[in-house]
Design an enzyme around this catalytic site. Structure first.
Site, PDB file in Angstrom:
ATOM      1  N   GLU A 137      -7.313   4.373  15.922  1.00 54.83           N
ATOM      2  CA  GLU A 137      -7.043   3.023  15.802  1.00 54.83           C
ATOM      3  C   GLU A 137      -6.279   2.260  17.049  1.00 54.83           C
ATOM      4  O   GLU A 137      -5.334   3.094  17.509  1.00 54.83           O
ATOM      5  CB  GLU A 137      -6.173   2.740  14.675  1.00 54.83           C
ATOM      6  CG  GLU A 137      -6.883   2.624  13.316  1.00 54.83           C
ATOM      7  CD  GLU A 137      -5.823   2.374  12.245  1.00 54.83           C
ATOM      8  OE1 GLU A 137      -5.011   1.510  12.440  1.00 54.83           O
ATOM      9  OE2 GLU A 137      -6.101   2.431  10.988  1.00 54.83           O
ATOM     10  N   ARG A 187       0.949  -0.978   0.241  1.00 59.80           N
ATOM     11  CA  ARG A 187      -0.058   0.130  -0.030  1.00 59.80           C
ATOM     12  C   ARG A 187       0.923   1.035  -0.131  1.00 59.80           C
ATOM     13  O   ARG A 187       2.022   0.957   0.126  1.00 59.80           O
ATOM     14  CB  ARG A 187      -0.927  -0.025   1.251  1.00 59.80           C
ATOM     15  CG  ARG A 187      -0.218   0.088   2.451  1.00 59.80           C
ATOM     16  CD  ARG A 187      -1.304   0.269   3.847  1.00 59.80           C
ATOM     17  NE  ARG A 187      -0.603   0.426   4.991  1.00 59.80           N
ATOM     18  CZ  ARG A 187      -1.139   0.741   6.059  1.00 59.80           C
ATOM     19  NH1 ARG A 187      -2.530   1.012   6.057  1.00 59.80           N
ATOM     20  NH2 ARG A 187      -0.531   0.832   7.222  1.00 59.80           N
ATOM     21  N   GLU A 228      -2.997   7.420   7.475  1.00 59.21           N
ATOM     22  CA  GLU A 228      -1.353   7.175   7.988  1.00 59.21           C
ATOM     23  C   GLU A 228      -0.315   7.724   7.224  1.00 59.21           C
ATOM     24  O   GLU A 228       0.483   6.906   6.741  1.00 59.21           O
ATOM     25  CB  GLU A 228      -1.363   5.590   8.258  1.00 59.21           C
ATOM     26  CG  GLU A 228      -2.174   5.043   9.451  1.00 59.21           C
ATOM     27  CD  GLU A 228      -1.928   3.672   9.908  1.00 59.21           C
ATOM     28  OE1 GLU A 228      -2.076   3.218  10.965  1.00 59.21           O
ATOM     29  OE2 GLU A 228      -1.132   2.876   9.036  1.00 59.21           O
ATOM     30  N   CYS A 248      12.882  10.209  -6.208  1.00 61.63           N
ATOM     31  CA  CYS A 248      12.919  10.442  -7.644  1.00 61.63           C
ATOM     32  C   CYS A 248      13.269  11.493  -8.120  1.00 61.63           C
ATOM     33  O   CYS A 248      13.156  12.520  -7.603  1.00 61.63           O
ATOM     34  CB  CYS A 248      11.550   9.432  -8.113  1.00 61.63           C
ATOM     35  SG  CYS A 248      10.274  10.707  -8.127  1.00 61.63           S
ATOM     36  N   CYS A 262      10.433  10.491  -0.855  1.00 56.24           N
ATOM     37  CA  CYS A 262      10.834   9.952  -2.257  1.00 56.24           C
ATOM     38  C   CYS A 262      11.965  10.637  -2.851  1.00 56.24           C
ATOM     39  O   CYS A 262      11.908  11.987  -2.664  1.00 56.24           O
ATOM     40  CB  CYS A 262       9.529  10.076  -3.051  1.00 56.24           C
ATOM     41  SG  CYS A 262       9.675   9.312  -5.065  1.00 56.24           S
TER      42      CYS A 262
END
Length: 663
Positions: free
Chosen positions: A304, A108, A147, A157, A155
């Site tokens: 949660e 995910r 989350e 890239c 990242c």
């Protein structure tokens, strides 16, 4: 945002089940006392199975079923996990690690936060979703993403590199200013063209620390931009519906909770303490105090937690009988207005099939479900707690930018800021003192005592704030390696800690970090203690030595100091005292500051917190110990969970037990 009562429920993922199960779910939810569910978090592939082709019919039936059952929906924007078709059509949306490895679908969060293509597809989905459900009777709040920063914290890239350069242009304006901020004359790193500026990818040796720090700032902002884009869409469609997203862990390093909290209507937290950890409740308490403080004491949502075991640790312990109840009430005691779980029904397949759920694989006759049902009934009894607040006389300072800088490379020693913060928090928790956890830019004037652990990166403005606080009568405790560098990770000149030298009445000439697992002897009055992690060569310049080093190169030199500055007092710790000594030092600092515990002389293991309303207060007692605890009350109170009518003057709390008392 004010909840009408303490909400109870969990993540609901109906797409994992056939529709004949849904009716049973609604019936069981009502019987269990469920009032709020998070829904739609991972539904993107189910509502948009192919790009531009939407199927909301099944989700309409879910939302209608919740409304008919009187259950509210925390409706997610469904963008947390893109469908596989997005990676197939646009592999450039996939994130890359620092070493250049691309992360693929199959888990995910497989998206680059800077990707305009990902943001475009996500925004299109949210536009359709918000337009469809803005006025739905089940809608209680919007849950943006899920989350953030859990799996892709940054990242590296080329898309992110271009976005990083744009971010740097906005921050610095031109390359000369950037070069100055990054100290690029060191190691011949000076940049002559913006195209030369990259993320701090894997390099032959230490990357530029200022570059790494700015990339951490940028990465937080890039992820935040994803959240803000979706939030703005749902606010446009339903401006009166509150907005949240769920922070993860106790303190999550990539995401600046203070910065994010300002962009939400209510803060939410996912909390998973480890049942194998005997101090798990103290670690959880630190996180709860931080999320409550992030919006100035406003009640927050426990979005949660696990009903029993999780699935992602090396060894996944279940919660013993009563632990789930105790830890749920702990969140409420420390300001939560909702107790939710992941998830409602335990998954049959997928990576989280062994993560516990409100309805386990074994069904409704299991211990876990029976405890969940009993908790739902209890939560329903104390709706009057909703909206009440915790007040604190003590603040502990934590800062994300400092966290990113402190744990960078090439320092005198490797320091773990989360461990450090916990070591300063635990003596306050064990002394039954309510504590806020605030950024260094917070207004400190209302606190009697402020504790500052390892604030290595400190702006001149923050230093001035601390000086004003103490000068005006405040009491301050500062630990080692504080006030060393400015916002660009450049060392202050003139002796450590340059911005606080007058305040602390001392100068640190040299750092003497201890060996791994090493200790140093300390003398505090007539008693011997030990210090860990660190030591320093301290020269007094007005401060008094409260404790000294008792062996090694620093024998006889100051280890703990105290200095009167204006109308207040400033303490300095040149080492990490062992827990008993840390408690003694902070107890003395508290006593001098007049910061009192919630209740004096509580039995070991009992936590006490007061939530204040307009005309009533509520004392919550939680027994984390192994023995029953009898607690005399400061005034007669009504036991809201007890069997006795009328007021009581003492209460006995069983092991893993809870008492909620109104006065």
């Amino acid at each position: 945002m004010t909840m009408p009562k303490i909400m109870f429920g969990g993540d609901y993922n109906p797409e994992q089940w056939t529709e004949d199960v849904w009716a049973e779910d609604m019936k069981l939810m009502v019987e269990t006392g469920v009032s709020l569910v998070s829904v739609g978090i991972f539904s993107w592939a189910s509502v948009e199975p192919r790009p531009g082709e939407y199927d909301f019919g099944w989700f309409d039936r879910v939302m209608d079923g919740l409304a008919a059952a009187g259950i509210g929906a925390s409706l997610a924007t469904m963008t947390a996990s893109p469908p596989p078709w997005l990676a197939r059509l646009h592999p450039e949306t996939l994130p890359e690690r620092v070493d250049g490895v691309r992360l693929w679908p199959g888990g995910r969060q497989q998206y680059c936060p800077s990707s305009p293509i990902y943001r475009g597809y996500a925004g299109r989905l949210v536009e359709r979703l918000a337009g469809r459900y803005a006025g739905h009777p089940a809608l209680r709040l919007w849950h943006i993403g899920n989350e953030y920063g859990c799996h892709v914290r940054a990242c590296y890239c080329d898309v992110s590199a271009a976005d990083f350069r744009d971010w740097l242009r906005d921050r610095y304006g031109d390359l000369d200013t950037l070069n100055e901020a990054w100290s690029t004359t060191f190691w011949s790193q000076r940049y002559g063209d913006w195209a030369e500026v990259l993320p701090p990818r894997t390099a032959p040796t230490f990357a530029n620390p200022a570059q790494k720090l700015d990339f951490a700032r940028f990465s937080n902002d890039a992820i935040l931009a994803c959240y803000l884009a979706e939030r703005d869409v749902v606010r446009r469609h339903s401006p009166d519906t509150p907005v949240t997203t769920n922070f993860i862990g106790l303190l999550h390093k990539p995401i600046d909770s203070y910065r994010w909290a300002a962009e939400q209507d209510v803060v939410s937290l996912d909390s998973y303490p480890d049942p194998y950890d005997p101090r798990a409740h103290a670690a959880a308490a630190l996180g709860y105090d931080l999320v409550r403080s992030a919006r100035g004491g406003q009640p927050w949502l426990l979005m949660e937690q696990a009903p029993s075991a999780v699935n992602w640790r090396v060894r996944n312990a279940p919660k013993g009988p009563g632990v789930m109840r105790l830890w749920s009430w702990q969140a409420v005691a420390q300001g939560a207005d909702a107790v939710l779980f992941f998830q409602w029904r335990q998954a049959v397949g997928g990576a989280e099939k062994f993560h516990s759920a409100m309805v386990p694989h074994g069904g409704t006759q299991t211990r876990t479900h029976q405890e969940i049902r009993a908790l739902g009934q209890e939560i329903a009894q104390v709706g009057e707690l909703a909206g009440t607040r915790v007040r604190a006389d003590v603040a502990l300072v934590h800062d994300w930018t400092n966290w990113w800088a402190l744990e960078s490379d090439a320092h005198p020693a490797v320091l773990d800021l989360l461990e450090t913060v916990q070591a300063h928090y635990d003596p306050l928790f064990d002394a039954h003192v309510s504590c806020d956890v605030v950024p260094p830019t917070a207004d400190l004037s209302g606190y009697r005592l402020v504790v500052v652990p390892n604030l290595y990166l400190m702006s001149a403005d923050v230093a001035e704030r601390l000086c004003r606080y103490v000068d005006g009568g405040g009491h301050l405790v500062v630990s080692f390696f504080t006030g060393i560098v400015d916002e660009c990770d450049r060392a202050y000149q003139g002796g450590y800690p340059a911005p606080l030298r007058d305040l602390l009445g001392l100068r640190v000439d040299e750092f003497w970090p201890l060996p791994a697992d090493g200790t140093v002897a300390l003398e505090l009055g007539a008693r011997r203690h030990t210090g860990t992690v660190w030591s320093e060569w301290v020269e007094l310049a007005g401060a008094e030595a409260v404790a000294t080093f008792a062996d090694g190169e620093l024998a006889g030199r100051p280890a703990v100091t105290r200095h009167r500055y204006g109308a207040g007092l400033a303490w300095y710790l040149a080492t990490r005292p062992e827990p008993a000594m840390m408690r003694a030092v902070l107890d003395r600092a508290r006593a001098e500051a007049g910061a009192e515990p919630v209740l004096p002389d509580l039995p070991d293991g009992v936590q006490a917190v007061v939530r204040h309303g307009d005309d009533r207060s509520y004392l919550l007692l939680l027994n984390h110990g192994a023995e029953p605890a009898t607690v005399p009350l400061p005034r007669p109170a009504v036991d809201l969970l007890g069997e006795r009518d009328g007021s009581v003057e003492t209460v006995t709390v069983a092991p893993r037990g809870v008492a909620v008392l109104r006065s």
